[in-house]
Write a protein that holds these residues in place. Structure first.
Motif, mmCIF file in Angstrom:
data_model
loop_
_atom_site.group_PDB
_atom_site.id
_atom_site.type_symbol
_atom_site.label_atom_id
_atom_site.label_comp_id
_atom_site.label_asym_id
_atom_site.label_seq_id
_atom_site.Cartn_x
_atom_site.Cartn_y
_atom_site.Cartn_z
ATOM 1 N N GLN A 37 -33.708 35.517 -50.579
ATOM 2 C CA GLN A 37 -34.090 35.434 -51.980
ATOM 3 C C GLN A 37 -33.124 36.234 -52.844
ATOM 4 N N THR A 38 -32.661 35.591 -53.936
ATOM 5 C CA THR A 38 -31.755 36.261 -54.863
ATOM 6 C C THR A 38 -32.434 36.544 -56.193
ATOM 7 N N SER A 42 -35.095 31.519 -56.789
ATOM 8 C CA SER A 42 -33.750 31.156 -56.359
ATOM 9 C C SER A 42 -33.466 31.779 -54.993
ATOM 10 N N TYR A 43 -32.946 30.954 -54.082
ATOM 11 C CA TYR A 43 -32.633 31.408 -52.735
ATOM 12 C C TYR A 43 -31.220 30.983 -52.370
ATOM 13 N N GLN A 44 -30.534 31.814 -51.611
ATOM 14 C CA GLN A 44 -29.200 31.490 -51.126
ATOM 15 C C GLN A 44 -29.314 31.129 -49.651
ATOM 16 N N GLN A 65 -24.853 28.135 -50.629
ATOM 17 C CA GLN A 65 -25.394 27.320 -51.705
ATOM 18 C C GLN A 65 -26.716 27.916 -52.197
ATOM 19 N N THR A 66 -27.007 27.715 -53.465
ATOM 20 C CA THR A 66 -28.251 28.200 -54.062
ATOM 21 C C THR A 66 -29.233 27.050 -54.160
ATOM 22 N N TYR A 68 -33.489 26.112 -55.214
ATOM 23 C CA TYR A 68 -34.637 26.576 -56.001
ATOM 24 C C TYR A 68 -35.900 26.032 -55.379
#
Length: 71
Positions: A37-38, A42-44, A65-66, A68
């Motif tokens: 989680q960033t 949003s997660y990477q 890559q990101t 959602y």
């Protein structure tokens, strides 16, 4: 004991206060991914766990890559 897995040893036997505590496995469009989680939703992508070779060729599921995720 022998474990036959593609997961790294640190994920199976996590150390305290490691970076792996922030990671989790999610299913995104039917593809299993390890994400970190960033931001709020949003997660990477850290790792692609799929066994389908087509998922590795798709840049949408590449590490870094990101994505959602709606909760």
């Amino acid at each position: 004991m022998i474990l036959y897995t593609t997961m790294p040893q640190e994920v199976i036997f996590p150390a305290e206060n490691s970076e792996y505590e922030k990671q989790r496995v999610v299913a995104y469009n039917g593809v299993s991914l390890v994400v970190q989680q960033t931001e709020m939703n949003s997660y990477q992508i850290v790792r692609n766990l799929s066994t389908d070779p087509a998922h590795y060729l798709n840049g949408e599921y590449a590490p870094g890559q990101t994505i959602y995720l709606g909760q």
